[in-house]
Every structure is written in structure tokens, then in C-alpha cells.
Design a protein around this motif. Structure first.
Motif, PDB file in Angstrom:
ATOM      1  N   ASP A 157       2.106   1.290  11.819  1.00  0.00           N
ATOM      2  CA  ASP A 157       2.170   1.493  10.199  1.00  0.00           C
ATOM      3  C   ASP A 157       4.145   1.039   9.340  1.00  0.00           C
ATOM      4  O   ASP A 157       3.384   0.908   8.370  1.00  0.00           O
ATOM      5  CB  ASP A 157       1.800   3.327  10.282  1.00  0.00           C
ATOM      6  CG  ASP A 157       0.618   3.879  10.339  1.00  0.00           C
ATOM      7  OD1 ASP A 157       0.198   2.821  10.018  1.00  0.00           O
ATOM      8  OD2 ASP A 157       0.499   4.990  10.731  1.00  0.00           O
TER       9      ASP A 157
ATOM     10  N   LYS B 144       2.639   8.876   6.038  1.00  0.00           N
ATOM     11  CA  LYS B 144       1.661   8.244   5.378  1.00  0.00           C
ATOM     12  C   LYS B 144       1.217   9.242   4.492  1.00  0.00           C
ATOM     13  O   LYS B 144       1.066  10.233   4.263  1.00  0.00           O
ATOM     14  CB  LYS B 144       0.385   7.663   6.155  1.00  0.00           C
ATOM     15  CG  LYS B 144       0.732   6.772   6.795  1.00  0.00           C
ATOM     16  CD  LYS B 144       0.056   5.980   7.670  1.00  0.00           C
ATOM     17  CE  LYS B 144      -0.836   7.016   8.482  1.00  0.00           C
ATOM     18  NZ  LYS B 144      -1.869   6.359   9.808  1.00  0.00           N
TER      19      LYS B 144
ATOM     20  N   ASP C   4      -2.381   6.548  -0.955  1.00  0.00           N
ATOM     21  CA  ASP C   4      -2.363   5.632  -2.696  1.00  0.00           C
ATOM     22  C   ASP C   4      -3.687   6.150  -3.375  1.00  0.00           C
ATOM     23  O   ASP C   4      -4.811   4.944  -2.866  1.00  0.00           O
ATOM     24  CB  ASP C   4      -2.084   4.464  -2.280  1.00  0.00           C
ATOM     25  CG  ASP C   4      -2.428   3.275  -3.588  1.00  0.00           C
ATOM     26  OD1 ASP C   4      -2.152   4.275  -4.863  1.00  0.00           O
ATOM     27  OD2 ASP C   4      -1.468   2.520  -3.402  1.00  0.00           O
TER      28      ASP C   4
ATOM     29  N   ASN D 289      -5.391   2.972  -4.965  1.00  0.00           N
ATOM     30  CA  ASN D 289      -5.821   2.091  -4.629  1.00  0.00           C
ATOM     31  C   ASN D 289      -6.994   2.276  -3.110  1.00  0.00           C
ATOM     32  O   ASN D 289      -7.095   1.338  -2.912  1.00  0.00           O
ATOM     33  CB  ASN D 289      -4.698   0.771  -4.296  1.00  0.00           C
ATOM     34  CG  ASN D 289      -3.959   0.357  -5.240  1.00  0.00           C
ATOM     35  OD1 ASN D 289      -4.996  -0.873  -5.847  1.00  0.00           O
ATOM     36  ND2 ASN D 289      -2.493   0.216  -5.508  1.00  0.00           N
TER      37      ASN D 289
ATOM     38  N   ILE E 187      -5.783   3.869  -0.611  1.00  0.00           N
ATOM     39  CA  ILE E 187      -5.793   3.333   0.905  1.00  0.00           C
ATOM     40  C   ILE E 187      -4.223   4.046   1.194  1.00  0.00           C
ATOM     41  O   ILE E 187      -4.067   4.769   0.277  1.00  0.00           O
ATOM     42  CB  ILE E 187      -5.292   1.908   1.360  1.00  0.00           C
ATOM     43  CG1 ILE E 187      -3.860   1.677   0.011  1.00  0.00           C
ATOM     44  CG2 ILE E 187      -6.188   1.082   0.372  1.00  0.00           C
ATOM     45  CD1 ILE E 187      -3.527  -0.160  -0.021  1.00  0.00           C
ATOM     46  N   GLU E 188      -4.216   4.098   2.502  1.00  0.00           N
ATOM     47  CA  GLU E 188      -3.141   4.962   2.431  1.00  0.00           C
ATOM     48  C   GLU E 188      -1.585   3.903   3.550  1.00  0.00           C
ATOM     49  O   GLU E 188      -1.760   2.843   3.314  1.00  0.00           O
ATOM     50  CB  GLU E 188      -3.129   5.380   4.499  1.00  0.00           C
ATOM     51  CG  GLU E 188      -4.058   6.629   4.263  1.00  0.00           C
ATOM     52  CD  GLU E 188      -4.171   8.195   5.167  1.00  0.00           C
ATOM     53  OE1 GLU E 188      -4.111   7.084   6.280  1.00  0.00           O
ATOM     54  OE2 GLU E 188      -3.842   8.907   5.261  1.00  0.00           O
ATOM     55  N   ARG E 189      -0.557   4.377   1.881  1.00  0.00           N
ATOM     56  CA  ARG E 189       0.659   3.717   1.816  1.00  0.00           C
ATOM     57  C   ARG E 189       1.703   4.489   2.791  1.00  0.00           C
ATOM     58  O   ARG E 189       1.987   5.629   2.689  1.00  0.00           O
ATOM     59  CB  ARG E 189       0.824   3.218   0.974  1.00  0.00           C
ATOM     60  CG  ARG E 189      -0.329   1.911   0.816  1.00  0.00           C
ATOM     61  CD  ARG E 189       0.544   1.927  -1.112  1.00  0.00           C
ATOM     62  NE  ARG E 189       1.631   1.557  -0.979  1.00  0.00           N
ATOM     63  CZ  ARG E 189       2.183   0.684  -2.511  1.00  0.00           C
ATOM     64  NH1 ARG E 189       0.953   1.073  -3.199  1.00  0.00           N
ATOM     65  NH2 ARG E 189       3.277   0.110  -2.404  1.00  0.00           N
ATOM     66  N   LEU E 190       2.785   3.498   3.047  1.00  0.00           N
ATOM     67  CA  LEU E 190       4.351   4.110   3.599  1.00  0.00           C
ATOM     68  C   LEU E 190       5.180   4.965   2.349  1.00  0.00           C
ATOM     69  O   LEU E 190       5.168   4.249   1.840  1.00  0.00           O
ATOM     70  CB  LEU E 190       4.878   3.696   4.354  1.00  0.00           C
ATOM     71  CG  LEU E 190       5.206   3.354   5.194  1.00  0.00           C
ATOM     72  CD1 LEU E 190       4.523   4.094   6.698  1.00  0.00           C
ATOM     73  CD2 LEU E 190       6.470   2.478   6.036  1.00  0.00           C
ATOM     74  N   ARG E 191       5.351   6.145   2.661  1.00  0.00           N
ATOM     75  CA  ARG E 191       6.471   6.602   1.988  1.00  0.00           C
ATOM     76  C   ARG E 191       7.645   7.707   2.971  1.00  0.00           C
ATOM     77  O   ARG E 191       7.636   7.673   3.693  1.00  0.00           O
ATOM     78  CB  ARG E 191       6.029   7.987   1.118  1.00  0.00           C
ATOM     79  CG  ARG E 191       5.280   8.772   1.950  1.00  0.00           C
ATOM     80  CD  ARG E 191       4.705  10.426   1.457  1.00  0.00           C
ATOM     81  NE  ARG E 191       3.911  11.353   2.063  1.00  0.00           N
ATOM     82  CZ  ARG E 191       4.849  12.254   2.296  1.00  0.00           C
ATOM     83  NH1 ARG E 191       5.997  12.441   2.201  1.00  0.00           N
ATOM     84  NH2 ARG E 191       4.349  13.144   2.886  1.00  0.00           N
TER      85      ARG E 191
ATOM     86  N   TYR F  66       5.644   4.528  -2.708  1.00  0.00           N
ATOM     87  CA  TYR F  66       5.437   3.693  -1.782  1.00  0.00           C
ATOM     88  C   TYR F  66       6.531   3.086  -1.230  1.00  0.00           C
ATOM     89  O   TYR F  66       7.387   2.042  -1.909  1.00  0.00           O
ATOM     90  CB  TYR F  66       4.897   3.533  -2.077  1.00  0.00           C
ATOM     91  CG  TYR F  66       3.013   4.123  -2.895  1.00  0.00           C
ATOM     92  CD1 TYR F  66       2.615   5.426  -1.705  1.00  0.00           C
ATOM     93  CD2 TYR F  66       3.029   4.142  -4.103  1.00  0.00           C
ATOM     94  CE1 TYR F  66       1.755   5.653  -2.301  1.00  0.00           C
ATOM     95  CE2 TYR F  66       1.783   4.656  -4.652  1.00  0.00           C
ATOM     96  CZ  TYR F  66       1.235   5.771  -3.184  1.00  0.00           C
ATOM     97  OH  TYR F  66       0.597   6.523  -4.121  1.00  0.00           O
TER      98      TYR F  66
ATOM     99  N   THR G  50       8.350  -0.383   2.008  1.00  0.00           N
ATOM    100  CA  THR G  50       7.945  -0.610   2.392  1.00  0.00           C
ATOM    101  C   THR G  50       9.294  -1.064   4.029  1.00  0.00           C
ATOM    102  O   THR G  50      10.492  -0.945   3.535  1.00  0.00           O
ATOM    103  CB  THR G  50       7.640  -2.714   2.565  1.00  0.00           C
ATOM    104  OG1 THR G  50       8.739  -2.902   1.966  1.00  0.00           O
ATOM    105  CG2 THR G  50       6.697  -2.417   1.290  1.00  0.00           C
TER     106      THR G  50
END
Length: 248
Positions: free
Chosen positions: A36, A71, A74, A77, A79-83, A120, A122
Motif C-alpha cells: 500500500d 488506509k 475514498d 471513487n 477505493i481505499e487510498r493512503l492517508r 489522500y 502518495t
């Protein structure tokens, strides 16, 4: 003052009153995986794994930026995203005192949610945030305490800043067996009792052992570094004011 505050917070955290009153509500479940954060490496086998151990010149003294990630869904969208998962107040002292007495580590900079532009994040954005903080290294880490019962794996990646090159990986996987052995070292009144106690204590052991592994990792990097032979110019030598001083 810094060390005294950290020691006081550490004592409060390990004391029996913490076990009995607050810790069940402080435990946060996380199912983060190494992939992830990045797909740059397939897996980490050892607790400390170096990918780049060529001798360096002038890497230290350096500041270190630290960020914990998780995670989040979101919803827009689906979907699971990084935070960024911010540090709680009682967690900061462990990091603050980790490199006390190590002059090669200038300071530690926790990356805050306000250090980035969106909820979110990256990995490149985290590297940029570390660069803005003038850090020479970045530790990005997270944990998984849901995949197996009474087990917590904390893992992180160390990057050189500003190049962004992956240097090392650190992890520790704590189990109930290890936590029980550690609990035996505590006074009887401070030992975990309930299921929630033990789950929290397993996490506690994993985090503390992970931090110690990170310290060893940084010391390894310090050992292969040497000071540059050429001295930097003194910025205060023949210094001139930024504007003419015309007043008398």
C-alpha cells in the motif's frame, strides 16, 4: 526539558492506571500492507534490511522526517487510498527521545496532515514534504494488527532525501507469546488482564520494538558515513546587511 517530558509521558503510559482506564479506546485497527506504501520491493524478510550500504560522505548530521500512514476509503471513487495517520500526543515522546545523545541526528520532524495538500497522499508527496522540512531521511511506516489475532506487524521504509532513493526497510512482528514475555517484566498490577488489554499490549510491544529497530538502522547508516574533507564557508564571515543602513 525534552527528555524529562518524554520520560514522564513514558512512565504514565506504562503505569497501571493507563492499562485500567484509557487504553482500550486508544487502540486503532489497521490493515495496511507494505504494497500500500510502495510496490518498489516485493517483501521484507529481516527486521532490519538495508538496500544501499555504500559508504557516504556528509549524509550526517541530518534531520529525519517521520510519517505514519494508514488506509481510508475514498467514497467518491469507492477505493481505499493512503492517508497520513497523525501521531497522538502520548506517542510523540517515544520519537522525541529516541535519538537523545546522538548528535548525528539533528532533529525529528513528524509530517503533519497540514504538510500536504489533500487528505489522500502518495509516496512522492511525502518525500516532497520531507524535503520542505529540510530532512535528510524519511521514514514512512504503517502497521497491520487485524490480519492475525493477537498479532501486530509494524513496517517502514527509509528514503534518502532529496534523491528519494530507498535505503532500508524496518519491521517488527509482535505476537501474544512475545507480549506475554514482556508483560512478565512489569509489576503485577500493571500487567494486561482483559482481551482488550492484551490486544493493546501486543500493539505496544510491536511499536516499541519497531522504534528500536529504526534506531539501530540509523546507527548503521551513521557508521558508514564520514564527514566531508572540505569545510563549508562560514555564512557569518564578512556578512553584509540585506539593505543599506542609512540611519545614524
Amino acid at each position: 526539558m525534552k527528555t524529562a517530558l518524554a520520560s514522564a509521558c513514558t512512565l504514565l503510559f506504562v503505569s497501571g492506571c493507563t492499562w485500567g482506564l484509557k487504553h482500550p479506546n486508544q487502540r486503532v485497527e489497521s490493515a495496511l500492507k507494505l504494497s500500500d506504501i510502495t510496490n518498489e520491493i516485493p517483501r521484507v524478510g529481516a527486521d532490519i534490511q538495508h538496500f544501499e550500504m555504500a559508504p557516504t560522505v556528509g549524509r550526517f548530521p541530518a534531520g529525519i522526517a517521520i510519517v505514519r500512514v494508514a488506509k481510508i476509503l475514498d467514497e467518491e471513487n469507492a477505493i481505499e487510498r493512503l492517508r497520513i495517520y497523525p501521531f497522538k500526543g502520548y506517542e510523540i515522546p517515544y520519537w522525541v527521545e529516541l535519538f537523545d545523545g546522538t548528535p548525528e541526528v539533528r532533529s525529528l520532524y513528524p509530517i503533519h496532515e497540514k504538510s500536504v495538500r489533500d487528505v489522500y497522499v502518495t509516496l512522492p508527496e511525502l518525500k516532497s514534504a520531507a524535503h520542505v522540512l529540510n530532512a535528510g531521511l524519511l521514514l514512512a511506516y504503517g502497521y497491520d494488527n487485524t490480519s492475525a489475532n493477537y498479532t501486530c506487524r509494524v513496517f517502514g521504509l527509509v528514503y534518502e532525501i532529496p534523491s528519494g532513493k530507498l535505503i532500508s526497510a524496518i519491521q517488527h512482528r509482535a505476537t501474544f507469546v512475545e507480549a506475554r514475555a514482556e508483560a512478565e517484566k512489569l509489576p503485577s498490577r500493571s500487567r494486561p488482564v482483559t482481551v482488550k488489554d492484551w490486544k493493546f499490549y501486543v500493539d505496544h510491544v510491536a511499536f516499541r520494538k519497531f522504534e528500536k529497530n529504526f534506531k539501530k538502522c540509523v546507527w548503521d547508516l551513521i557508521d558508514i558515513d564520514r564527514a566531508p574533507e572540505d569545510l563549508k564557508r562560514n555564512p557569518f564571515e564578512d556578512a553584509k546587511p540585506p539593505f543599506p543602513r542609512t540611519w545614524q
